[in-house]
Design an enzyme around this catalytic site. Structure first.
Site, short mmCIF file in Angstrom:
data_model
loop_
_atom_site.label_atom_id
_atom_site.label_comp_id
_atom_site.label_asym_id
_atom_site.label_seq_id
_atom_site.Cartn_x
_atom_site.Cartn_y
_atom_site.Cartn_z
N LYS A 1 -7.96 -23.88 -19.16
CA LYS A 1 -9.52 -24.08 -19.29
C LYS A 1 -9.93 -23.65 -18.17
O LYS A 1 -9.38 -23.93 -16.76
CB LYS A 1 -9.68 -25.27 -19.84
CG LYS A 1 -11.26 -25.49 -20.24
CD LYS A 1 -11.17 -26.85 -20.93
CE LYS A 1 -12.68 -27.18 -21.07
NZ LYS A 1 -13.07 -28.64 -21.68
N SER B 1 -15.76 -28.83 -25.80
CA SER B 1 -15.89 -27.94 -24.73
C SER B 1 -14.93 -26.98 -24.46
O SER B 1 -14.93 -25.91 -23.63
CB SER B 1 -16.20 -28.51 -23.38
OG SER B 1 -15.04 -29.36 -22.71
N SER C 1 -13.19 -32.97 -26.77
CA SER C 1 -13.34 -31.58 -26.31
C SER C 1 -12.16 -30.73 -26.72
O SER C 1 -12.29 -29.68 -26.54
CB SER C 1 -13.78 -31.39 -24.84
OG SER C 1 -14.99 -31.66 -24.69
#
Length: 523
Positions: A134, A208, A232
Site C-alpha cells: 500500500k 482505505s 481498511s
C-alpha cells in the site's frame, strides 16, 4: 525505477519504466466489471499456486512479473489500482529470483520437493512471486505519499514489513492507491483520481486499502498487503469478494513507526483464498526491535485445513454506539445470516448474542485524529490536502495530550468489558459492512461531518476491533444482483488468528468463493 500514475494525465515518471494510463473507468470491458480488459493477459494465479509453480519450474519469476505488469498497465485507466509501478525494478528483482530458483534447483532434487517447501514454509516461500504493498508503506527508492498530492522525497530504506517480504523472496511490483492518510472507506483523491471496483466499476472497492483490494480482485497480483485502522483491510475485502485479515496488533511490524495511528492501525493481507492470505501474513509477520507491540509469534498457515472443532459462535448485528444514524441493509443482513446457517450446518453452535461495547467510540476518535495530524505534518505541502483532512488534523491537535492519554488508558478496561462475550463464545460473527459498496463520487463533495456520518452508516462494524487490537477476518458472504460483493466478519479474542483462519478455511471449502471472478473472468 518506477512510474507514478496521476489523475487525468499521462503517468508521471519518477525514475524509469512505463505503465499505461491515467484514471477513470472510461469504458466497461466485460459484463459487470473492469477486470476483463482487452489486451491483458490472464489473471495472475493465487499466491500459493504461483509460489508452487515457480518452485516446480513451471514458470519463471520474470514471466509472472511481466504478466502482472501487463495487467496493471491494461487496467490502469479502468481499475486504477496503483499509485506507483516499479516496472524496471520489479523485473530486475524477478531475474534475481530466477537465478536463486535455478541455484536452488541445482542443489535439490526435483520440483516437487521445492513446491513442498512452499507449503511447509521454507526459508523463502514467496521466491519470485509478484506482490503489491500500500501507498503508506516505505519501499527504498520510492515515495510514500499515502494518497496525498505533492513532491515527495524517496525513502532511503524499506519498511520492516517490506524487508521481510524481500527476505521471503517476493517481487514488489508497486504501491497501491489509498485515500488521503487512509481515512475513508472509499479510494478517491485529487492526487490519483478514482480507484474502481472490478466487480462493478460504478462503485468503490472500499478503502482505505482499496487499491490493494482492486488489484487482487482483478487478478493483477496474486495477493497484496494493506493496512487496517478502522476496517481498511476488511471493508475492501468484503466489497471485492476477498479474504482480508486484520491481525493482532504488533503481529506485523509497522517500523519505521513504533506503532501506527496510536496503535489502532495494523498491516494485513488481502487475497482470493484463505491459504494465500495465511501465507502472506506469515511471510510479513515479525518485529523490529523498535516496535512497541510484540506479541508471541504464531504460524497462521498451519491452521489452514485444520479442523477448528465444534465452536460456539455468536451472531451479532448490533454495532457500537456512535450517535449517528445507521441502518443495516437487508441484503447485508441476509448475507451474514446465510453464513451463520452454513456454519451451523458445518456443526458449529450458532446463537444470536451481542458484545457489549461500552463507550468505545469515545476512545477511537482521539487516537485516529491524532494519527492523522502526525501524518499530515509529514506532508510536503499541507495546502494540497483535502479540506476534510486538514479539519481532522486540527481535531487531532485538540484531542492530543491528556485526551489521547485518557483514550489509551481506557483500552484495558474496554478489553475486559467487550471480552466478556468470549466467556460464552469462541468467535463473534457480524456483517463486515452495513451496506454494499457505495457509488464512486458519492462521498466526494461532502463536508467533513457529513463524510463521517455517511461512512459510519456504511461501515459501523469493523472499527471497534482496532481499538481492542484483536484479530478479525472478513470472508465473502454474497453477491447482490448488480454484482456487488458483501462480506461477513469473524472476530476473535487476543492472538486468535489461527482459530479464525481455521474456521474461515473450513467455510471456504464449503462455499468455494475463489471460483467466482468479476466480469466473468476465468478462475
Amino acid at each position: 525505477m518506477s512510474t507514478e500514475t496521476g489523475p487525468a494525465e499521462e503517468p508521471r515518471a519518477t525514475g524509469g519504466g512505463e505503465v499505461a494510463g491515467a484514471t477513470g473507468c472510461g469504458q466497461v470491458l466485460g459484463a459487470t466489471g473492469c477486470g476483463q480488459v482487452a489486451g491483458a493477459g490472464a489473471p495472475l494465479p493465487g499466491l500459493v499456486r504461483a509460489a508452487e509453480a515457480l518452485a516446480a519450474g513451471e514458470v519463471t519469476a520474470r514471466e509472472l512479473t511481466e504478466r502482472a505488469l501487463e495487467r496493471i498497465g491494461a487496467t490502469q485507466r479502468t481499475v486504477n489500482a496503483f499509485r506507483l509501478v516499479r516496472a524496471e525494478a520489479a523485473l530486475a528483482e524477478a531475474e534475481a529470483a530466477d537465478e536463486a530458483l535455478r541455484a536452488g534447483g541445482a542443489r535439490r532434487s526435483g520440483g516437487a520437493r521445492r513446491a513442498e517447501g512452499v507449503r511447509t514454509g521454507g526459508a523463502r516461500p514467496l521466491l519470485g512471486v509478484p506482490v503489491a504493498v500500500k501507498d503508506d508503506t516505505d519501499v527504498a527508492g520510492e515515495a510514500t505519499a499515502f494518497g496525498c498530492a505533492g513532491d515527495f522525497v524517496p525513502k532511503r530504506a524499506d519498511a520492516e514489513v517490506v524487508r521481510r517480504l524481500r527476505a521471503a523472496g517476493a517481487v514488489i511490483v508497486g504501491k497501491t492507491n489509498s485515500p488521503e492518510l487512509g481515512q475513508w472507506p472509499f479510494t478517491e483523491g485529487r492526487a490519483f483520481g478514482e480507484t474502481r471496483n472490478p466487480w462493478n466499476p460504478a462503485h468503490t472497492p472500499g478503502g482505505s486499502s482499496g487499491g490493494a483490494a482492486a488489484a487482487v480482485a482483478a487478478g493483477l497480483v496474486p495477493a497484496a498487503l494493506g493496512s487496517d485502522g478502522a476496517g481498511s483491510v476488511r471493508i475492501p475485502a468484503a466489497w471485492t469478494h476477498l479474504i482480508g485479515i486484520k491481525p493482532q496488533r504488533g503481529r506485523v511490524s509497522t517500523w519505521p513507526d513504533p506503532e501506527a495511528f496510536n496503535g489502532i492501525t495494523v498491516i494485513g493481507p488481502l487475497a482470493r483464498n484463505v491459504a494465500d492470505a495465511a501465507l502472506l501474513l506469515d511471510a510479513a509477520s515479525g518485529n523490529h526491535g523498535g516496535d512497541l507491540h510484540q506479541p508471541p509469534p504464531v504460524r497462521v498457515r498451519d491452521a489452514v485445513g485444520r479442523d477448528p472443532g465444534r465452536l460456539r459462535i455468536a451472531l451479532s448485528t448490533r454495532w457500537a454506539f456512535t450517535a449517528t444514524p445507521k441502518v443495516l441493509d437487508p441484503r447485508a443482513e441476509a448475507a451474514v445470516r446465510a453464513v451463520a446457517e452454513r456454519l451451523a450446518a458445518l456443526g458449529h453452535e450458532v446463537e444470536e448474542a451481542d458484545p457489549h461495547y461500552g463507550p468505545i467510540g469515545l476512545t477511537f476518535v482521539p487516537r485516529a485524529t491524532a494519527g492523522i495530524r502526525a501524518w499530515a505534518l509529514r506532508m510536503p505541502d499541507q495546502s494540497l490536502l483535502d479540506p476534510r483532512t486538514r479539519a481532522a488534523a486540527r481535531t487531532g491537535r485538540l484531542l492530543g495530550g491528556p485526551v489521547l492519554r485518557a483514550a489509551r488508558a481506557a483500552e484495558g478496561p474496554l478489553r475486559r468489558h467487550v471480552g466478556r462475550v468470549f466467556r460464552r463464545f469462541d468467535v463473534v460473527l457480524t456483517p463486515t459492512t452495513a451496506t454494499p459498496a457505495p457509488l464512486i463520487g458519492s462521498l466526494a463533495g461532502l463536508s467533513g461531518w457529513r463524510t463521517d456520518r455517511t461512512m459510519i452508516a456504511h461501515c459501523p462494524y469493523a472499527w471497534p476491533w482496532n481499538v481492542l487490537g484483536w484479530p478479525a477476518l472478513s470472508v465473502p458472504a454474497a453477491l447482490t444482483p448488480d454484482s456487488l460483493p458483501l462480506g461477513a466478519q469473524l472476530l476473535g479474542p487476543a492472538r486468535s488468528e489461527p482459530l479464525l483462519v481455521s474456521l474461515a478455511a473450513q467455510l471456504e471449502a464449503d462455499q468455494r468463493w475463489w471460483e467466482r471472478w468479476p466480469g466473468g473472468l476465468p478462475g
